[in-house]
Design a protein around this motif. Sequence first.
Motif, PDB file in Angstrom:
ATOM      1  N   ILE A  59      35.400  57.033  52.215  1.00 30.21           N
ATOM      2  CA  ILE A  59      36.338  56.590  51.191  1.00 30.21           C
ATOM      3  C   ILE A  59      37.749  56.680  51.760  1.00 30.21           C
ATOM      4  O   ILE A  59      38.223  57.774  52.093  1.00 30.21           O
ATOM      5  CB  ILE A  59      36.228  57.443  49.908  1.00 30.21           C
ATOM      6  CG1 ILE A  59      34.825  57.328  49.322  1.00 30.21           C
ATOM      7  CG2 ILE A  59      37.264  57.005  48.878  1.00 30.21           C
ATOM      8  CD1 ILE A  59      34.609  58.151  48.068  1.00 30.21           C
ATOM      9  N   LYS A  60      38.389  55.545  51.904  1.00 27.40           N
ATOM     10  CA  LYS A  60      39.739  55.500  52.456  1.00 27.40           C
ATOM     11  C   LYS A  60      40.712  56.190  51.505  1.00 27.40           C
ATOM     12  O   LYS A  60      40.684  55.977  50.298  1.00 27.40           O
ATOM     13  CB  LYS A  60      40.166  54.050  52.672  1.00 27.40           C
ATOM     14  CG  LYS A  60      41.469  53.907  53.435  1.00 27.40           C
ATOM     15  CD  LYS A  60      41.784  52.440  53.719  1.00 27.40           C
ATOM     16  CE  LYS A  60      43.053  52.298  54.528  1.00 27.40           C
ATOM     17  NZ  LYS A  60      43.373  50.884  54.800  1.00 27.40           N
ATOM     18  N   ARG A  79      26.672  51.459  46.632  1.00 27.22           N
ATOM     19  CA  ARG A  79      27.733  50.731  45.927  1.00 27.22           C
ATOM     20  C   ARG A  79      27.628  50.917  44.414  1.00 27.22           C
ATOM     21  O   ARG A  79      28.636  51.024  43.727  1.00 27.22           O
ATOM     22  CB  ARG A  79      27.664  49.245  46.275  1.00 27.22           C
ATOM     23  CG  ARG A  79      28.180  48.881  47.652  1.00 27.22           C
ATOM     24  CD  ARG A  79      29.686  48.898  47.679  1.00 27.22           C
ATOM     25  NE  ARG A  79      30.202  48.369  48.944  1.00 27.22           N
ATOM     26  CZ  ARG A  79      31.476  48.425  49.275  1.00 27.22           C
ATOM     27  NH1 ARG A  79      32.362  48.987  48.450  1.00 27.22           N
ATOM     28  NH2 ARG A  79      31.897  47.939  50.424  1.00 27.22           N
ATOM     29  N   ASN A  80      26.408  50.957  43.907  1.00 27.55           N
ATOM     30  CA  ASN A  80      26.228  51.168  42.475  1.00 27.55           C
ATOM     31  C   ASN A  80      26.571  52.592  42.059  1.00 27.55           C
ATOM     32  O   ASN A  80      26.986  52.825  40.930  1.00 27.55           O
ATOM     33  CB  ASN A  80      24.783  50.841  42.072  1.00 27.55           C
ATOM     34  CG  ASN A  80      24.532  49.349  42.008  1.00 27.55           C
ATOM     35  OD1 ASN A  80      25.347  48.614  41.479  1.00 27.55           O
ATOM     36  ND2 ASN A  80      23.427  48.896  42.554  1.00 27.55           N
ATOM     37  N   CYS A  88      34.765  52.283  52.125  1.00 26.77           N
ATOM     38  CA  CYS A  88      34.786  51.466  53.354  1.00 26.77           C
ATOM     39  C   CYS A  88      33.448  51.571  54.076  1.00 26.77           C
ATOM     40  O   CYS A  88      32.858  52.648  54.151  1.00 26.77           O
ATOM     41  CB  CYS A  88      35.898  51.927  54.281  1.00 26.77           C
ATOM     42  SG  CYS A  88      37.547  51.769  53.575  1.00 26.77           S
ATOM     43  N   LYS A 101      31.488  53.043  42.569  1.00 22.43           N
ATOM     44  CA  LYS A 101      32.188  51.781  42.324  1.00 22.43           C
ATOM     45  C   LYS A 101      33.679  51.984  42.593  1.00 22.43           C
ATOM     46  O   LYS A 101      34.516  51.926  41.685  1.00 22.43           O
ATOM     47  CB  LYS A 101      31.932  51.308  40.899  1.00 22.43           C
ATOM     48  CG  LYS A 101      30.454  51.037  40.601  1.00 22.43           C
ATOM     49  CD  LYS A 101      30.243  50.545  39.190  1.00 22.43           C
ATOM     50  CE  LYS A 101      28.763  50.346  38.896  1.00 22.43           C
ATOM     51  NZ  LYS A 101      28.155  49.293  39.718  1.00 22.43           N
ATOM     52  N   ASP A 102      33.977  52.234  43.854  1.00 15.81           N
ATOM     53  CA  ASP A 102      35.341  52.530  44.280  1.00 15.81           C
ATOM     54  C   ASP A 102      35.778  51.442  45.266  1.00 15.81           C
ATOM     55  O   ASP A 102      35.107  51.229  46.287  1.00 15.81           O
ATOM     56  CB  ASP A 102      35.399  53.912  44.944  1.00 15.81           C
ATOM     57  CG  ASP A 102      36.823  54.365  45.240  1.00 15.81           C
ATOM     58  OD1 ASP A 102      37.718  53.509  45.326  1.00 15.81           O
ATOM     59  OD2 ASP A 102      37.048  55.580  45.387  1.00 15.81           O
ATOM     60  N   PRO A 103      36.883  50.754  45.005  1.00 20.47           N
ATOM     61  CA  PRO A 103      37.332  49.708  45.951  1.00 20.47           C
ATOM     62  C   PRO A 103      37.726  50.259  47.309  1.00 20.47           C
ATOM     63  O   PRO A 103      37.809  49.504  48.280  1.00 20.47           O
ATOM     64  CB  PRO A 103      38.539  49.077  45.238  1.00 20.47           C
ATOM     65  CG  PRO A 103      39.004  50.125  44.270  1.00 20.47           C
ATOM     66  CD  PRO A 103      37.773  50.864  43.839  1.00 20.47           C
ATOM     67  N   ASN A 104      37.975  51.569  47.393  1.00 24.74           N
ATOM     68  CA  ASN A 104      38.339  52.181  48.673  1.00 24.74           C
ATOM     69  C   ASN A 104      37.135  52.652  49.480  1.00 24.74           C
ATOM     70  O   ASN A 104      37.303  53.280  50.516  1.00 24.74           O
ATOM     71  CB  ASN A 104      39.275  53.373  48.431  1.00 24.74           C
ATOM     72  CG  ASN A 104      40.629  52.935  47.904  1.00 24.74           C
ATOM     73  OD1 ASN A 104      41.196  51.951  48.365  1.00 24.74           O
ATOM     74  ND2 ASN A 104      41.146  53.658  46.913  1.00 24.74           N
TER      75      ASN A 104
END
Length: 505
Positions: free
Chosen positions: A191-192, A163-164, A172, A167-170
């Motif tokens: 990654i969606k 996660r670090n 998954c 840092k992509d909201p997509n």
Amino acid sequence: MFKWMTGKKTSEETKTHSLSVEELKEELKQELNACSDLTFRTLTKEGKKILFCYLSSLIDKNGLDQDILDPIIKSTQSKWTPESLAQILPIAQLSAVNKLKEVIQALIEGQIYIYIDGEPYGLLADAAKTVERSLEKAETESLVYGPKIAFTESLLGNINILRNNLKDPNLCMEDLTIGTRSKKQAKLVYIKGVADDENVNTFRQRINDLDIDHVADSTVLGQLLESNSWTVFPQLITTELPDRISIALLSGKVAVLMDRSPDALYGPTPFFTFFESTEDVYMRWNMGFFLRMLRLLATFLSVLLTPAYVSVLTYHYEVIPSPLLVSLGQSRSQVPFPPVFEALLLEFIIELLREAGARLPTKVGQTMGIVGGIVIGQAAVDAGFTSNILIIIIALSALGSFTTPSYLMGTAIRIIRFPIIIMAGLWGGIGIMVSFCFFLIHLIKLDTLGRPYLAPIYPFRWRDLGYSVFRIPPKYLPYRPVTNHPENPYRFPPKKAKRKKDVDE
């Protein structure tokens, strides 16, 4: 504050609310075979018995005392129900459950089951204590450039690292459970909007279709998910480098992280992916290009040099220059064995030294490899078992196989040398060509998660050559690798890379 886990009632499942505190104890003892670390503690509050069940070897005892027992003992409320109990416990992860089977599985995972006598369900409180090592440098994939941090055996810790890095909201992460008897938690990561749905579904389906008691590690999981289990060539890559996983995810690949495994598994991974290193990305493109070409050439020579020696000395003396032919004749004048036996003997000794060095402690293993190679090689020449020239060829072949970044692929390269040497001893140059044709056809038939294993050479995709076979300047790589079938094909708009960046122009 807490989530329900009661599910649908079936006739085969025992409900805890149908049992008294003493009956629940007996059921748990019977199901867990009266294991010595199964612990019960009972408190009485306002005339109601509150039972705490846990495995003492898996929980944090300080957390049990401070976060569970202490708030309950100090509480002055008069009515005790699971809802009121959840209000006073300072624990983030609470879940309601009334199935005995789920209670047993939770106890094995390090949770505490809290049951109030006469209530329809109990609470599971997460107080697990896991044995973890601190973050360390990668050992099997050593690097000169780039981040040195490696994954550990903690699934949560590995997710934190990833996660670090991304840092992509997509990004998954899907929960998976692997194993029927010893259940292990895993995460399917992609990654969606970048990863192809077919790759994600293939990975997910193959994992869900597994019906096996226990999967020890992600390396074992990779073997179970491969399309062809008989081939010597690996079809999925395991790595301990988080940045390698990040680069793979951004190119449209899919990864799996397993609990208690220090390696991550990802795919699809064609043949040339095993010769890529993250250093190729961190270095200038021309340096990365040189090193990648060096690896491919070294691998080719590693496979070809020893069979070529056997073939030439057995059938094709006419291709050797006269000065070298005299030197070869003098070197082999005292050797009583045919070239094929001589080569196989030395290859076996090299593999023996390599395996012994890997199994011994680090300092002793390094000494064993160096001293053993020098002493045995010189003694073999003096005793007339082999020639000086073959010692040089075998050493170069071994060095060439060690340049492969992937340990599994390097081992595969060393293994396929043996049948090629035997074919060279039987049929000379024709035997070598037959062997190469056989392995080429075999590679063409293989696939990785349903994708061609020999891409981008077969089928030919010129856009992907800059990612796999060659290295070119990054600004000329606006596309993601076509082999991965990414939903979003662009890394950046191609026109922006061609604009001049100077402010005064």
